[in-house]
Design a protein around this motif. Structure first.
Motif, PDB file in Angstrom:
ATOM      1  N   VAL A  92       0.843  -1.204   0.000  1.00  0.00           N
ATOM      2  CA  VAL A  92       0.000   0.000   0.000  1.00  0.00           C
ATOM      3  C   VAL A  92       0.872   1.246   0.000  1.00  0.00           C
ATOM      4  O   VAL A  92       0.621   2.202  -0.744  1.00  0.00           O
ATOM      5  CB  VAL A  92      -0.983  -0.014   1.190  1.00  0.00           C
ATOM      6  CG1 VAL A  92      -1.690   1.316   1.324  1.00  0.00           C
ATOM      7  CG2 VAL A  92      -1.990  -1.150   1.026  1.00  0.00           C
ATOM      8  N   GLU A  93       1.929   1.243   0.808  1.00  0.00           N
ATOM      9  CA  GLU A  93       2.829   2.399   0.855  1.00  0.00           C
ATOM     10  C   GLU A  93       3.494   2.635  -0.502  1.00  0.00           C
ATOM     11  O   GLU A  93       3.619   3.783  -0.946  1.00  0.00           O
ATOM     12  CB  GLU A  93       3.897   2.204   1.939  1.00  0.00           C
ATOM     13  CG  GLU A  93       3.355   2.183   3.344  1.00  0.00           C
ATOM     14  CD  GLU A  93       2.761   0.829   3.772  1.00  0.00           C
ATOM     15  OE1 GLU A  93       2.191   0.764   4.866  1.00  0.00           O
ATOM     16  OE2 GLU A  93       2.846  -0.167   2.998  1.00  0.00           O
ATOM     17  N   ALA A  95       2.221   1.760  -3.430  1.00  0.00           N
ATOM     18  CA  ALA A  95       1.170   2.265  -4.322  1.00  0.00           C
ATOM     19  C   ALA A  95       0.913   3.749  -4.084  1.00  0.00           C
ATOM     20  O   ALA A  95       0.731   4.518  -5.038  1.00  0.00           O
ATOM     21  CB  ALA A  95      -0.116   1.462  -4.126  1.00  0.00           C
ATOM     22  N   GLU A  96       0.911   4.156  -2.832  1.00  0.00           N
ATOM     23  CA  GLU A  96       0.689   5.574  -2.516  1.00  0.00           C
ATOM     24  C   GLU A  96       1.826   6.441  -3.063  1.00  0.00           C
ATOM     25  O   GLU A  96       1.585   7.509  -3.627  1.00  0.00           O
ATOM     26  CB  GLU A  96       0.546   5.766  -1.003  1.00  0.00           C
ATOM     27  CG  GLU A  96      -0.748   5.187  -0.471  1.00  0.00           C
ATOM     28  CD  GLU A  96      -0.846   5.209   1.041  1.00  0.00           C
ATOM     29  OE1 GLU A  96      -1.981   5.162   1.543  1.00  0.00           O
ATOM     30  OE2 GLU A  96       0.205   5.252   1.737  1.00  0.00           O
ATOM     31  N   ALA A  99       1.507   6.489  -6.877  1.00  0.00           N
ATOM     32  CA  ALA A  99       0.349   7.258  -7.341  1.00  0.00           C
ATOM     33  C   ALA A  99       0.749   8.709  -7.589  1.00  0.00           C
ATOM     34  O   ALA A  99       0.327   9.326  -8.573  1.00  0.00           O
ATOM     35  CB  ALA A  99      -0.790   7.176  -6.324  1.00  0.00           C
ATOM     36  N   TRP A 103       0.011   9.669 -11.343  1.00  0.00           N
ATOM     37  CA  TRP A 103      -1.306  10.303 -11.435  1.00  0.00           C
ATOM     38  C   TRP A 103      -1.248  11.768 -11.045  1.00  0.00           C
ATOM     39  O   TRP A 103      -0.401  12.181 -10.264  1.00  0.00           O
ATOM     40  CB  TRP A 103      -2.280   9.656 -10.458  1.00  0.00           C
ATOM     41  CG  TRP A 103      -2.872   8.366 -10.844  1.00  0.00           C
ATOM     42  CD1 TRP A 103      -2.939   7.801 -12.077  1.00  0.00           C
ATOM     43  CD2 TRP A 103      -3.526   7.452  -9.953  1.00  0.00           C
ATOM     44  NE1 TRP A 103      -3.587   6.597 -12.007  1.00  0.00           N
ATOM     45  CE2 TRP A 103      -3.955   6.367 -10.714  1.00  0.00           C
ATOM     46  CE3 TRP A 103      -3.790   7.464  -8.594  1.00  0.00           C
ATOM     47  CZ2 TRP A 103      -4.640   5.293 -10.168  1.00  0.00           C
ATOM     48  CZ3 TRP A 103      -4.462   6.395  -8.043  1.00  0.00           C
ATOM     49  CH2 TRP A 103      -4.879   5.332  -8.825  1.00  0.00           C
ATOM     50  N   HIS A 110      -9.186   8.486  -8.871  1.00  0.00           N
ATOM     51  CA  HIS A 110      -7.875   8.105  -8.364  1.00  0.00           C
ATOM     52  C   HIS A 110      -7.898   7.938  -6.848  1.00  0.00           C
ATOM     53  O   HIS A 110      -7.348   6.967  -6.326  1.00  0.00           O
ATOM     54  CB  HIS A 110      -6.824   9.125  -8.793  1.00  0.00           C
ATOM     55  CG  HIS A 110      -6.570   9.129 -10.260  1.00  0.00           C
ATOM     56  ND1 HIS A 110      -5.902  10.134 -10.890  1.00  0.00           N
ATOM     57  CD2 HIS A 110      -6.904   8.247 -11.236  1.00  0.00           C
ATOM     58  CE1 HIS A 110      -5.831   9.885 -12.184  1.00  0.00           C
ATOM     59  NE2 HIS A 110      -6.443   8.751 -12.417  1.00  0.00           N
ATOM     60  N   GLU A 111      -8.531   8.833  -6.141  1.00  0.00           N
ATOM     61  CA  GLU A 111      -8.654   8.682  -4.679  1.00  0.00           C
ATOM     62  C   GLU A 111      -9.470   7.440  -4.341  1.00  0.00           C
ATOM     63  O   GLU A 111      -9.181   6.747  -3.371  1.00  0.00           O
ATOM     64  CB  GLU A 111      -9.302   9.908  -4.051  1.00  0.00           C
ATOM     65  CG  GLU A 111      -8.361  10.956  -3.554  1.00  0.00           C
ATOM     66  CD  GLU A 111      -7.272  10.472  -2.599  1.00  0.00           C
ATOM     67  OE1 GLU A 111      -7.497   9.603  -1.734  1.00  0.00           O
ATOM     68  OE2 GLU A 111      -6.163  10.995  -2.731  1.00  0.00           O
ATOM     69  N   TYR A 113      -9.610   4.630  -6.073  1.00  0.00           N
ATOM     70  CA  TYR A 113      -8.745   3.455  -6.233  1.00  0.00           C
ATOM     71  C   TYR A 113      -7.789   3.305  -5.062  1.00  0.00           C
ATOM     72  O   TYR A 113      -7.603   2.196  -4.550  1.00  0.00           O
ATOM     73  CB  TYR A 113      -7.949   3.530  -7.536  1.00  0.00           C
ATOM     74  CG  TYR A 113      -8.781   3.411  -8.783  1.00  0.00           C
ATOM     75  CD1 TYR A 113      -9.718   2.399  -8.932  1.00  0.00           C
ATOM     76  CD2 TYR A 113      -8.635   4.313  -9.825  1.00  0.00           C
ATOM     77  CE1 TYR A 113     -10.492   2.291 -10.074  1.00  0.00           C
ATOM     78  CE2 TYR A 113      -9.398   4.215 -10.978  1.00  0.00           C
ATOM     79  CZ  TYR A 113     -10.321   3.202 -11.094  1.00  0.00           C
ATOM     80  OH  TYR A 113     -11.080   3.104 -12.229  1.00  0.00           O
ATOM     81  N   LEU A 114      -7.198   4.417  -4.637  1.00  0.00           N
ATOM     82  CA  LEU A 114      -6.299   4.336  -3.489  1.00  0.00           C
ATOM     83  C   LEU A 114      -7.025   3.833  -2.248  1.00  0.00           C
ATOM     84  O   LEU A 114      -6.489   3.020  -1.492  1.00  0.00           O
ATOM     85  CB  LEU A 114      -5.668   5.699  -3.207  1.00  0.00           C
ATOM     86  CG  LEU A 114      -4.460   6.079  -4.043  1.00  0.00           C
ATOM     87  CD1 LEU A 114      -4.019   7.508  -3.739  1.00  0.00           C
ATOM     88  CD2 LEU A 114      -3.317   5.119  -3.832  1.00  0.00           C
ATOM     89  N   TRP A 117      -7.452   0.121  -2.565  1.00  0.00           N
ATOM     90  CA  TRP A 117      -6.181  -0.570  -2.344  1.00  0.00           C
ATOM     91  C   TRP A 117      -5.833  -0.604  -0.860  1.00  0.00           C
ATOM     92  O   TRP A 117      -5.360  -1.618  -0.355  1.00  0.00           O
ATOM     93  CB  TRP A 117      -5.057   0.103  -3.121  1.00  0.00           C
ATOM     94  CG  TRP A 117      -5.178  -0.004  -4.609  1.00  0.00           C
ATOM     95  CD1 TRP A 117      -5.978  -0.864  -5.317  1.00  0.00           C
ATOM     96  CD2 TRP A 117      -4.505   0.784  -5.582  1.00  0.00           C
ATOM     97  NE1 TRP A 117      -5.836  -0.653  -6.661  1.00  0.00           N
ATOM     98  CE2 TRP A 117      -4.937   0.351  -6.862  1.00  0.00           C
ATOM     99  CE3 TRP A 117      -3.593   1.821  -5.508  1.00  0.00           C
ATOM    100  CZ2 TRP A 117      -4.463   0.912  -8.030  1.00  0.00           C
ATOM    101  CZ3 TRP A 117      -3.112   2.381  -6.685  1.00  0.00           C
ATOM    102  CH2 TRP A 117      -3.541   1.918  -7.931  1.00  0.00           C
ATOM    103  N   ARG A 118      -6.080   0.504  -0.167  1.00  0.00           N
ATOM    104  CA  ARG A 118      -5.809   0.539   1.278  1.00  0.00           C
ATOM    105  C   ARG A 118      -6.677  -0.479   2.014  1.00  0.00           C
ATOM    106  O   ARG A 118      -6.206  -1.180   2.916  1.00  0.00           O
ATOM    107  CB  ARG A 118      -6.075   1.931   1.835  1.00  0.00           C
ATOM    108  CG  ARG A 118      -5.048   2.962   1.447  1.00  0.00           C
ATOM    109  CD  ARG A 118      -5.409   4.339   2.008  1.00  0.00           C
ATOM    110  NE  ARG A 118      -4.560   5.366   1.463  1.00  0.00           N
ATOM    111  CZ  ARG A 118      -4.990   6.384   0.726  1.00  0.00           C
ATOM    112  NH1 ARG A 118      -6.277   6.532   0.467  1.00  0.00           N
ATOM    113  NH2 ARG A 118      -4.139   7.277   0.263  1.00  0.00           N
TER     114      ARG A 118
END
Length: 137
Positions: A92-93, A95-96, A99, A103, A110-111, A113-114, A117-118
């Motif tokens: 997750v970290e 991916a953040e 992002a 992006w 986009h938020e 999707y995040l 994922w979280r």
């Protein structure tokens, strides 16, 4: 293992094309992924835990990645082959962080999707380079 021109290409927000060994009669099928070149020389990516590529990497922990300069630029690519380790932590970290690289947050999806994922967790895929091929025009 990486040359300066490789590092310059790998430091850009380009897609990597990840290929894992296929099962059965399937053909290899690269998938575009976000990636990060870590300080230890590994390439790190992430995926949903239930993705077929993660299942296949558990079965055969080896893969290749190709990153290429976009059309309109002189031809330049780097291909990396190696073994893979899968990690339940840090996905997750990663991916953040990525992002922000790939992006802009003007798109409200986009938020979303995040957030997904979280909530669902991600697997961190670490490719340990054993061989690097390259071409630069």
């Amino acid at each position: 293992m990486f040359r300066d021109e490789d590092l310059a290409l790998l430091g850009r927000p380009l897609y990597a094309f990840l290929t894992v060994a296929p099962r059965g009669e399937r053909w290899p099928s690269p998938r575009p992924v976000w990636f990060e070149l870590a300080g230890d020389g590994t390439l790190q990516m992430f995926s949903l835990p239930g993705a077929p590529k993660v299942d296949q990497l558990r079965h055969q922990p080896r893969a290749s990645v190709v990153v290429a300069a976009p059309a309109g630029e002189p031809e330049h690519w780097v291909a990396v082959e190696g073994t893979v380790t899968l990690h339940d932590d840090g996905g997750v970290e990663l991916a953040e962080r990525l992002a922000g690289r790939y992006w802009t947050f003007d798109d409200p999806d986009h938020e979303k999707y995040l957030g997904e994922w979280r909530a669902g967790g991600l697997v961190r895929i670490v490719l340990h380079p054993e061989r690097v091929n390259r071409y630069a025009a």
